[in-house]
Motif scaffolding. Structure first.
Motif, PDB file in Angstrom:
ATOM      1  N   VAL A  25       3.383  -1.632  -9.692  1.00 32.67           N
ATOM      2  CA  VAL A  25       2.025  -1.869 -10.184  1.00 32.67           C
ATOM      3  C   VAL A  25       1.472  -0.328 -10.184  1.00 32.67           C
ATOM      4  CG1 VAL A  25      -0.331  -2.440 -10.000  1.00 32.67           C
ATOM      5  CG2 VAL A  25       1.667  -3.897  -9.601  1.00 32.67           C
ATOM      6  N   HIS A  26       0.793   0.199 -11.043  1.00 32.06           N
ATOM      7  CA  HIS A  26       0.141   1.550 -11.291  1.00 32.06           C
ATOM      8  C   HIS A  26      -1.144   1.412 -11.014  1.00 32.06           C
ATOM      9  CE1 HIS A  26       3.657   4.061 -13.475  1.00 32.06           C
ATOM     10  NE2 HIS A  26       3.953   2.567 -13.230  1.00 32.06           N
ATOM     11  N   MET A  27      -1.712   2.294 -10.059  1.00 35.97           N
ATOM     12  CA  MET A  27      -2.997   2.500  -9.807  1.00 35.97           C
ATOM     13  C   MET A  27      -3.575   3.850  -9.725  1.00 35.97           C
ATOM     14  SD  MET A  27      -4.670   0.828  -6.330  1.00 35.97           S
ATOM     15  CE  MET A  27      -4.201  -0.678  -6.684  1.00 35.97           C
ATOM     16  N   ILE A  28      -4.741   3.889 -10.553  1.00 35.48           N
ATOM     17  CA  ILE A  28      -5.217   5.452 -10.764  1.00 35.48           C
ATOM     18  C   ILE A  28      -6.136   5.554  -9.549  1.00 35.48           C
ATOM     19  CG2 ILE A  28      -6.711   7.007 -12.142  1.00 35.48           C
ATOM     20  CD1 ILE A  28      -4.029   5.997 -13.280  1.00 35.48           C
ATOM     21  N   SER A  29      -5.990   6.757  -8.755  1.00 37.98           N
ATOM     22  CA  SER A  29      -6.626   7.212  -7.528  1.00 37.98           C
ATOM     23  C   SER A  29      -6.742   8.773  -7.189  1.00 37.98           C
ATOM     24  CB  SER A  29      -6.123   6.278  -6.252  1.00 37.98           C
ATOM     25  OG  SER A  29      -6.956   6.580  -5.133  1.00 37.98           O
ATOM     26  N   ASN A  30      -6.830   8.954  -6.048  1.00 37.70           N
ATOM     27  CA  ASN A  30      -6.704  10.440  -5.500  1.00 37.70           C
ATOM     28  C   ASN A  30      -6.173  10.466  -4.489  1.00 37.70           C
ATOM     29  OD1 ASN A  30     -10.081   9.806  -6.174  1.00 37.70           O
ATOM     30  ND2 ASN A  30      -9.171  11.341  -7.670  1.00 37.70           N
ATOM     31  N   ILE A  86      -6.344  13.716  -9.734  1.00 36.40           N
ATOM     32  CA  ILE A  86      -6.233  12.357 -10.143  1.00 36.40           C
ATOM     33  C   ILE A  86      -4.952  11.902 -10.317  1.00 36.40           C
ATOM     34  CG2 ILE A  86      -6.944  10.669 -11.870  1.00 36.40           C
ATOM     35  CD1 ILE A  86      -9.217  12.763 -12.551  1.00 36.40           C
ATOM     36  N   VAL A  87      -4.466  10.978  -9.610  1.00 34.72           N
ATOM     37  CA  VAL A  87      -2.900  10.599  -9.468  1.00 34.72           C
ATOM     38  C   VAL A  87      -2.786   9.054 -10.058  1.00 34.72           C
ATOM     39  CG1 VAL A  87      -2.239  11.993  -7.612  1.00 34.72           C
ATOM     40  CG2 VAL A  87      -3.222   9.814  -6.950  1.00 34.72           C
ATOM     41  N   ASP A  88      -1.733   8.980 -10.635  1.00 35.70           N
ATOM     42  CA  ASP A  88      -1.186   7.590 -11.158  1.00 35.70           C
ATOM     43  C   ASP A  88      -0.040   7.136 -10.011  1.00 35.70           C
ATOM     44  OD1 ASP A  88       0.326   5.519 -11.913  1.00 35.70           O
ATOM     45  OD2 ASP A  88       0.181   6.241 -14.191  1.00 35.70           O
ATOM     46  N   PHE A 121     -19.339  15.084 -10.466  1.00 37.85           N
ATOM     47  CA  PHE A 121     -18.266  15.399  -9.897  1.00 37.85           C
ATOM     48  C   PHE A 121     -18.108  16.928  -9.721  1.00 37.85           C
ATOM     49  CE2 PHE A 121     -17.533  11.191 -11.502  1.00 37.85           C
ATOM     50  CZ  PHE A 121     -16.876  10.395 -10.540  1.00 37.85           C
ATOM     51  N   ARG A 122     -19.005  17.570  -9.926  1.00 35.42           N
ATOM     52  CA  ARG A 122     -18.934  19.298 -10.107  1.00 35.42           C
ATOM     53  C   ARG A 122     -18.517  19.575  -8.600  1.00 35.42           C
ATOM     54  NH1 ARG A 122     -20.998  22.510 -13.671  1.00 35.42           N
ATOM     55  NH2 ARG A 122     -22.411  20.870 -14.503  1.00 35.42           N
ATOM     56  N   GLU A 123     -19.120  19.145  -7.635  1.00 40.11           N
ATOM     57  CA  GLU A 123     -18.700  19.594  -6.162  1.00 40.11           C
ATOM     58  C   GLU A 123     -17.425  19.210  -5.702  1.00 40.11           C
ATOM     59  OE1 GLU A 123     -21.540  17.943  -3.507  1.00 40.11           O
ATOM     60  OE2 GLU A 123     -23.253  18.475  -4.467  1.00 40.11           O
ATOM     61  N   ARG A 124     -16.764  18.281  -6.496  1.00 37.79           N
ATOM     62  CA  ARG A 124     -15.472  17.722  -5.981  1.00 37.79           C
ATOM     63  C   ARG A 124     -13.990  18.663  -6.718  1.00 37.79           C
ATOM     64  NH1 ARG A 124     -14.703  11.947  -4.507  1.00 37.79           N
ATOM     65  NH2 ARG A 124     -16.253  11.759  -3.079  1.00 37.79           N
ATOM     66  N   LEU A 125     -14.440  19.474  -7.469  1.00 31.95           N
ATOM     67  CA  LEU A 125     -13.342  20.263  -8.433  1.00 31.95           C
ATOM     68  C   LEU A 125     -12.869  21.359  -7.584  1.00 31.95           C
ATOM     69  CD1 LEU A 125     -15.336  20.574 -11.720  1.00 31.95           C
ATOM     70  CD2 LEU A 125     -13.720  18.990 -11.335  1.00 31.95           C
ATOM     71  N   PRO A 126     -11.552  21.776  -7.884  1.00 34.06           N
ATOM     72  CA  PRO A 126     -10.516  20.921  -8.864  1.00 34.06           C
ATOM     73  C   PRO A 126     -10.424  19.586  -8.129  1.00 34.06           C
ATOM     74  CG  PRO A 126      -9.514  22.562  -7.475  1.00 34.06           C
ATOM     75  CD  PRO A 126     -10.851  22.641  -7.167  1.00 34.06           C
ATOM     76  N   GLY A 150       0.927  -1.156   0.046  1.00 34.58           N
ATOM     77  CA  GLY A 150      -0.052  -0.057  -0.029  1.00 34.58           C
ATOM     78  C   GLY A 150       0.802   1.208   0.104  1.00 34.58           C
ATOM     79  N   LYS A 151       2.160   1.027  -0.346  1.00 35.71           N
ATOM     80  CA  LYS A 151       2.988   2.348  -0.414  1.00 35.71           C
ATOM     81  C   LYS A 151       3.568   2.326  -1.728  1.00 35.71           C
ATOM     82  CE  LYS A 151       4.744   1.455   4.165  1.00 35.71           C
ATOM     83  NZ  LYS A 151       3.737   2.444   4.893  1.00 35.71           N
ATOM     84  N   GLY A 152       3.794   3.722  -2.105  1.00 32.22           N
ATOM     85  CA  GLY A 152       4.352   3.886  -3.498  1.00 32.22           C
ATOM     86  C   GLY A 152       4.401   5.670  -3.700  1.00 32.22           C
ATOM     87  N   LYS A 153       4.730   6.005  -4.906  1.00 36.70           N
ATOM     88  CA  LYS A 153       5.134   7.133  -5.186  1.00 36.70           C
ATOM     89  C   LYS A 153       3.906   7.614  -6.186  1.00 36.70           C
ATOM     90  CE  LYS A 153       9.990   6.863  -4.252  1.00 36.70           C
ATOM     91  NZ  LYS A 153       9.987   7.799  -3.264  1.00 36.70           N
ATOM     92  N   VAL A 154       3.748   8.955  -6.315  1.00 35.67           N
ATOM     93  CA  VAL A 154       3.064   9.772  -7.375  1.00 35.67           C
ATOM     94  C   VAL A 154       3.681   9.644  -8.796  1.00 35.67           C
ATOM     95  CG1 VAL A 154       1.883  11.772  -8.437  1.00 35.67           C
ATOM     96  CG2 VAL A 154       1.586  11.052  -5.992  1.00 35.67           C
ATOM     97  N   TYR A 155       3.255   8.726  -9.572  1.00 35.19           N
ATOM     98  CA  TYR A 155       4.285   8.611 -10.945  1.00 35.19           C
ATOM     99  C   TYR A 155       3.954   9.846 -11.681  1.00 35.19           C
ATOM    100  CZ  TYR A 155       5.765   6.356 -15.222  1.00 35.19           C
ATOM    101  OH  TYR A 155       6.264   6.293 -16.355  1.00 35.19           O
ATOM    102  N   THR A 156       2.416  10.328 -11.906  1.00 33.41           N
ATOM    103  CA  THR A 156       1.995  11.227 -12.766  1.00 33.41           C
ATOM    104  C   THR A 156       0.840  11.711 -11.996  1.00 33.41           C
ATOM    105  OG1 THR A 156       1.952  12.341 -14.664  1.00 33.41           O
ATOM    106  CG2 THR A 156       1.159  10.023 -14.547  1.00 33.41           C
ATOM    107  N   TYR A 157       0.122  12.875 -12.509  1.00 29.08           N
ATOM    108  CA  TYR A 157      -1.227  13.390 -11.849  1.00 29.08           C
ATOM    109  C   TYR A 157      -1.718  14.213 -12.972  1.00 29.08           C
ATOM    110  CZ  TYR A 157       1.083  17.792 -10.634  1.00 29.08           C
ATOM    111  OH  TYR A 157       1.507  18.931 -10.614  1.00 29.08           O
ATOM    112  N   THR A 158      -2.980  14.712 -12.853  1.00 27.92           N
ATOM    113  CA  THR A 158      -3.730  15.503 -13.478  1.00 27.92           C
ATOM    114  C   THR A 158      -4.751  16.207 -12.642  1.00 27.92           C
ATOM    115  OG1 THR A 158      -4.782  16.457 -15.703  1.00 27.92           O
ATOM    116  CG2 THR A 158      -5.464  14.378 -14.614  1.00 27.92           C
TER     117      THR A 158
END
Ligand SMILES: [Zn+2]
Length: 135
Positions: A96-101, A87-89, A79-84, A61-69
């Motif tokens: 293993v890569h996992m897309i999350s927040n 989203i992280v890879d 999702f309007r209420e959650r902006l900005p 359950g540990k890792g690094k932010v590989y990239t994000y937007t």
């Protein structure tokens, strides 16, 4: 418990075990017993060697932010209420890569290479989402 007002994942035969473990605050990955690679999202065959000889293994359950937007436009009105929204890879230590927040962090503060660890956000009776926080 957070009441989800946005679309949730729908568990299926390939990922039911993943979601069952998330509900128990455990992050698990599919691992191939033939080529030894772990992968995500769960699939019935190894994406590298097509083997069906797979098992479930616990992730640290540990890792690094590989990239994000950072999303500033609501691609879905729910999702309007959650902006900005950041989203992280995340590249887990298992490779293993996992897309999350990321939680508890202004999206503008996200940095590539940032150390993160998994946390779990229960959003319904059935679904608990794996999220990450900076460490
Ligand atoms: Zn394989």
């Amino acid at each position: 418990m957070t009441t989800a007002n946005f679309p949730l994942p729908i568990p299926n035969l390939d990922n039911q075990v993943f979601w069952d473990n998330c509900r128990e605050h455990r992050l698990v990955l599919r691992r191939c017993n033939d080529c030894q690679e772990s992968f995500h999202p769960p699939k019935p065959t190894c994406p590298l060697c097509s083997s069906e000889n797979l098992e479930w293994v616990a992730s640290e359950g540990k890792g690094k932010v590989y990239t994000y937007t950072i999303t500033r436009q609501p691609v879905n009105p729910a999702f309007r209420e959650r902006l900005p929204w950041g989203i992280v890879d995340v590249e887990l230590t298992e490779g293993v890569h996992m897309i999350s927040n990321l939680v508890d962090l202004d999206p503008e503060q996200i940095e590539i290479g940032m150390d993160v660890e998994v946390v779990f956000e229960r959003v319904s009776e059935e679904i608990t989402l794996p999220k990450f926080r900076a460490v």
